[in-house]
Design an enzyme around this catalytic site. Structure first.
Site, PDB file in Angstrom:
ATOM      1  N   GLU A 104     -57.748 -18.703 -41.531  1.00 14.51           N
ATOM      2  CA  GLU A 104     -58.781 -18.111 -42.375  1.00 14.51           C
ATOM      3  C   GLU A 104     -58.886 -16.621 -42.085  1.00 14.51           C
ATOM      4  O   GLU A 104     -59.149 -15.809 -42.976  1.00 14.51           O
ATOM      5  CB  GLU A 104     -60.126 -18.797 -42.132  1.00 14.51           C
ATOM      6  CG  GLU A 104     -61.228 -18.304 -43.043  1.00 14.51           C
ATOM      7  CD  GLU A 104     -62.567 -18.978 -42.772  1.00 14.51           C
ATOM      8  OE1 GLU A 104     -63.442 -18.928 -43.658  1.00 14.51           O
ATOM      9  OE2 GLU A 104     -62.749 -19.545 -41.673  1.00 14.51           O
ATOM     10  N   HIS A 135     -68.633 -29.669 -43.299  1.00 18.33           N
ATOM     11  CA  HIS A 135     -69.400 -29.793 -42.055  1.00 18.33           C
ATOM     12  C   HIS A 135     -70.665 -30.602 -42.305  1.00 18.33           C
ATOM     13  O   HIS A 135     -71.414 -30.333 -43.253  1.00 18.33           O
ATOM     14  CB  HIS A 135     -69.737 -28.405 -41.513  1.00 18.33           C
ATOM     15  CG  HIS A 135     -68.522 -27.573 -41.227  1.00 18.33           C
ATOM     16  ND1 HIS A 135     -67.792 -27.705 -40.060  1.00 18.33           N
ATOM     17  CD2 HIS A 135     -67.887 -26.619 -41.961  1.00 18.33           C
ATOM     18  CE1 HIS A 135     -66.769 -26.863 -40.083  1.00 18.33           C
ATOM     19  NE2 HIS A 135     -66.803 -26.195 -41.227  1.00 18.33           N
ATOM     20  N   LEU A 165     -74.308 -26.536 -48.338  1.00 17.37           N
ATOM     21  CA  LEU A 165     -75.676 -26.058 -48.159  1.00 17.37           C
ATOM     22  C   LEU A 165     -75.795 -24.565 -48.406  1.00 17.37           C
ATOM     23  O   LEU A 165     -76.795 -24.083 -48.944  1.00 17.37           O
ATOM     24  CB  LEU A 165     -76.153 -26.396 -46.737  1.00 17.37           C
ATOM     25  CG  LEU A 165     -77.586 -25.996 -46.375  1.00 17.37           C
ATOM     26  CD1 LEU A 165     -78.592 -26.671 -47.299  1.00 17.37           C
ATOM     27  CD2 LEU A 165     -77.885 -26.345 -44.924  1.00 17.37           C
ATOM     28  N   LYS A 197     -73.373 -13.523 -39.435  1.00 17.44           N
ATOM     29  CA  LYS A 197     -74.457 -13.637 -40.406  1.00 17.44           C
ATOM     30  C   LYS A 197     -74.366 -14.952 -41.185  1.00 17.44           C
ATOM     31  O   LYS A 197     -75.377 -15.556 -41.525  1.00 17.44           O
ATOM     32  CB  LYS A 197     -74.417 -12.460 -41.382  1.00 17.44           C
ATOM     33  CG  LYS A 197     -74.858 -11.134 -40.777  1.00 17.44           C
ATOM     34  CD  LYS A 197     -74.900 -10.034 -41.823  1.00 17.44           C
ATOM     35  CE  LYS A 197     -76.011 -10.277 -42.838  1.00 17.44           C
ATOM     36  NZ  LYS A 197     -76.124  -9.154 -43.805  1.00 17.44           N
ATOM     37  N   HIS A 236     -58.169 -24.269 -44.403  1.00 18.12           N
ATOM     38  CA  HIS A 236     -58.005 -22.877 -44.848  1.00 18.12           C
ATOM     39  C   HIS A 236     -56.517 -22.532 -44.963  1.00 18.12           C
ATOM     40  O   HIS A 236     -55.899 -22.883 -45.950  1.00 18.12           O
ATOM     41  CB  HIS A 236     -58.742 -21.891 -43.932  1.00 18.12           C
ATOM     42  CG  HIS A 236     -60.218 -22.086 -43.920  1.00 18.12           C
ATOM     43  ND1 HIS A 236     -60.994 -22.010 -45.066  1.00 18.12           N
ATOM     44  CD2 HIS A 236     -61.092 -22.368 -42.915  1.00 18.12           C
ATOM     45  CE1 HIS A 236     -62.262 -22.212 -44.771  1.00 18.12           C
ATOM     46  NE2 HIS A 236     -62.348 -22.449 -43.480  1.00 18.12           N
TER      47      HIS A 236
END
Length: 752
Positions: free
Chosen positions: A561, A293, A638, A361, A580
């Site tokens: 996934e 991404h 990241l 989260k 995935h």
């Protein structure tokens, strides 16, 4: 045994007379032209008793001979061979292979033989032989599996790919052995775009239709939504079929076991072939990050340094407006009570920790220091500064890739479908900042956030969202001169993706489901509906673009996934490849179908480890051993990776944990190139001039560092499995015809 299926003669050479040193280096060589080889005295009928089957074959010519297993259909005889052993047979249609690895091999080794040259020619093969008779359950399962494959072909073949049109061009370019030049998009003022063509388009129940207004007035349409859901229901029945489960599970287990045997017998030959290749190794074969991404394409250290330097050098940049008042970057950090000196990796708090089964989260980790405002400033292209900071950061990532030379990426960037003009904004950001690179292509990801926009009253129906996503693409295709920046950007786009949390509860599959134009519910449409409407609109768009000689797009969504197995069934029908796919482990039928059709799986084990599947439980190594088309990708460097080369980090961890060899790593890297959307002229240079062909014809070991032995092994087993399915289906149809004839006879006797 059926005489028509009687195998050709088997050539066996006894090496028991060789010295231990000579026998140790003996290498089996399979060569279809074996006429020059002489049968050793050890196998002569005068010196040794041979079986009746061998006596019948004694007078047959050895030259050009090959052997196939008795349970393989005749048309696949060119792809299966005995490596070594002693055949004992009779007239009962049953053949047994007894391995005698210590004393038997294919050819006698002489001191003058070049072991590397011999390794390039062939390798040891293990063949399973047995009764020809296929069981009724196997016949039924093969027929159902063949039906499922035909369903997929119907949808995929209807979605055009521009590869076919440029093969003649590739044949000319293949003569040039240097790397093709990358034509960097020129500035808008230097480009002349085609004017409006005579085409029309409109949306009909969630799917765009296009047509020619002159000439033969061809209409460009996709398969009907009802047809798709009927096929999906049939596919789900096949997946749940008991015979299909048994056959698929057994065939996959056999594939895995045969790969282990292949390594035991041939790993040294694969290594020899790799060593014979000059210059090439794992580090300088092309590796493509197929699933990453864009907003998370850099590592945390890179982002930290960029934020620090930007705050120091541009403190007075106006970055946001709050309550009608402009705020500078310095004021934003002053309000956060932070200085550049205070910032650290820990302060950023972007590493995905304690996120297992918590996709919500995980998404919050996109916010530096937990502040959505900082994400908007530094990681969004649509903001007050028009994405200036993100463009600089992206350029730095591009520079790192270009300096590496052998690593590439397909960055996903979002179109949300909440506004009609999103494409204009995105294209302007890319083109104005010249975010193009020979090491990068763009993919468009569409987050499945209809529920969010509907509750915010930004949309009235699902069809409106689809209209926002695709309308500008049809307009730019018909009239590029009216959309020059978008037209230029679309030349760099290769695929569409569909993303979101698959574990969210969704409405179950049922017949009476509202279509896109009638979907005004506050709930999200199910994954299968998203899949169809994305596929259908991409297909229509591709047909229109292909008719005008433009590039086309593939559909490569996130699937498998988490969530229901139906997601993977839907993508089996309409997706070119997926990201995935780890839930395939729970469905042997789908897993076998994905293997047979070689649908690409771009798996991110480190990402899965943080969300839905522990690293040690990841099915990637099992998929790889079984021959599925798998590759490794990073997903979100990241939040996950710590080094400057996240893709190599992904490969490194996998190699250590799963004990992957150099050949394994290079094969996975080769798969990444084949799955990617990079232009075919680059793939011919990176993989081989005929890269789209199966087997060794599509592989150049000097470019991929994947031994022909490995590629040929994969291709032979893949063809065997297709032959097995076709053979079973043929006998199923034959049995059905026989049953019908028998039934007619019984009815005739009753009437008589």
């Amino acid at each position: 045994m059926d005489p028509k299926m009687d195998p050709k003669p088997l050539l066996l050479v006894n090496t028991s007379s060789l010295s231990p040193a000579r026998r140790e280096i003996a290498v089996p060589v399979l060569d279809t032209n074996m006429g020059s080889l002489k049968l050793p005295p050890a196998l002569s009928p005068k010196s040794r008793a041979i079986s009746p089957l061998a006596q019948r074959r004694r007078k047959m010519s050895v030259k050009g001979s090959s052997v196939h297993s008795s349970d393989t259909p005749p048309h696949s005889a060119d792809m299966t061979f005995f490596d070594q052993g002693l055949i004992q047979g009779g007239t009962s249609g049953y053949t047994r292979l007894q391995l005698n690895r210590r004393n038997m091999t294919n050819v006698e080794i002489s001191p003058g033989n070049d072991i590397r040259k011999m390794a390039n020619q062939s390798f040891r093969r293990c063949i399973i032989t047995g009764p020809n008779k296929i069981q009724p359950e196997e016949r039924q399962a093969c027929a159902q599996i063949m039906t499922a494959m035909k369903m997929r072909d119907k949808y995929i073949n209807d979605n055009p790919n521009f590869l076919e049109k440029i093969r003649e061009e590739l044949k000319i370019e293949n003569k040039n052995k240097t790397e093709p030049d990358y034509k960097h998009p020129s500035k808008i003022v230097d480009r002349e775009f085609e004017g409006k063509s005579k085409h029309g388009f409109e949306m009909v129940k969630g799917v765009f239709e296009a047509w020619e207004e002159t000439g033969n007035k061809t209409r460009f349409v996709a398969h009907d939504v009802q047809e798709f859901f009927d096929d999906l229901a049939d596919l789900m029945d096949i997946i749940a079929s008991g015979p299909c489960k048994s056959v698929a599970y057994n065939r996959l287990r056999v594939l895995e076991a045969r790969f282990q045997l292949h390594l035991l017998l041939n790993d040294h030959l694969e290594l020899l072939q790799q060593k014979a290749v000059s210059h090439r190794d794992f580090y300088n074969v092309r590796k493509i990050d197929n699933h990453v991404h864009h907003s998370a394409c850099m590592n945390q250290k890179h982002l930290l340094r960029f934020i620090k330097s930007t705050v120091k050098r541009h403190p007075n940049d106006v970055v946001t407006v709050k309550g009608g008042k402009k705020r500078t970057l310095a004021q934003v950090f002053h309000d956060l009570k932070l200085t550049p000196y205070d910032l650290s990796i820990d302060t950023l708090n972007m590493r995905a920790e304690k996120t297992f089964h918590r996709f919500d989260k995980f998404n919050t980790k996109y916010n530096p220091i937990g502040q959505p405002l900082l994400r908007e400033i530094f990681l969004k292209q649509s903001n007050h500064i028009k994405g200036r900071y993100l463009a600089r950061l992206t350029r730095q990532v591009f520079d790192d890739l270009e300096s590496n030379k052998y690593q590439f990426a397909e960055y996903r960037i979002s179109i949300y479908g909440r506004k009609p003009n999103e494409w204009t904004t995105l294209a302007a950001w890319v083109v104005d900042n010249m975010l193009f690179s020979k090491n990068v292509t763009w993919m468009i990801q569409v987050p499945r956030l209809y529920k969010v926009w509907r509750k915010m009253k930004m949309l009235n129906s699902f069809q409106e969202m689809l209209d926002n996503i695709f309308r500008q693409l049809f307009e730019a295709t018909i009239d590029p001169s009216a959309h020059p920046k978008l037209s230029m950007f679309l030349e760099q786009v290769v695929a569409f993706d569909s993303v979101d949390d698959e574990s969210q509860r969704e409405r179950g599959y049922y017949d009476e489901m509202p279509l896109a134009d009638a979907w005004e519910s506050l709930e999200n449409p199910p994954y299968s509906m998203w899949s169809y409407y994305m596929y259908a609109n991409i297909t229509t768009l591709n047909k229109l673009r292909q008719s005008k000689g433009m590039n086309t797009f593939t559909y490569r969504p996130h699937a498998g996934e988490a969530g229901d197995i139906e997601h993977l069934a839907a993508t089996f029908l309409v997706a070119n490849s997926i990201n995935h796919g780890i839930l395939l482990y729970h469905s042997p039928v789908l897993q076998y179908l994905y293997y047979l059709k070689q649908i690409g799986l771009s798996i991110s084990p480190l990402s899965n480890n943080l969300l839905f599947c522990k690293y040690e439980d990841n099915p990637f190594p099992r998929f790889f051993r079984r021959g599925l088309n798998v590759t490794l990708s990073t997903d979100d460097p990241l939040m996950i990776h710590v080094t400057k080369e996240p893709l190599v980090e992904e490969y490194s961890v996998a190699a250590q944990v799963w004990k992957l060899t150099s050949t394994d790593l290079c094969e996975i890297a080769r798969n990444s190139v084949l799955q990617s959307g990079f232009h075919p002229k680059f793939k011919t240079y990176w993989v081989g001039k005929n890269y789209w062909k199966p087997g060794v014809q599509g592989n150049d070991v000097a470019r991929t560092n994947v031994p022909d032995i490995r590629v040929q092994y994969r291709n032979e087993l893949w063809r065997e499995e297709h032959s097995f399915v076709a053979y079973g289906k043929h006998h199923h149809e034959k049995a059905l015809k026989s049953a019908k004839i028998e039934m007619k006879k019984v009815e005739a006797e009753k009437k008589g």
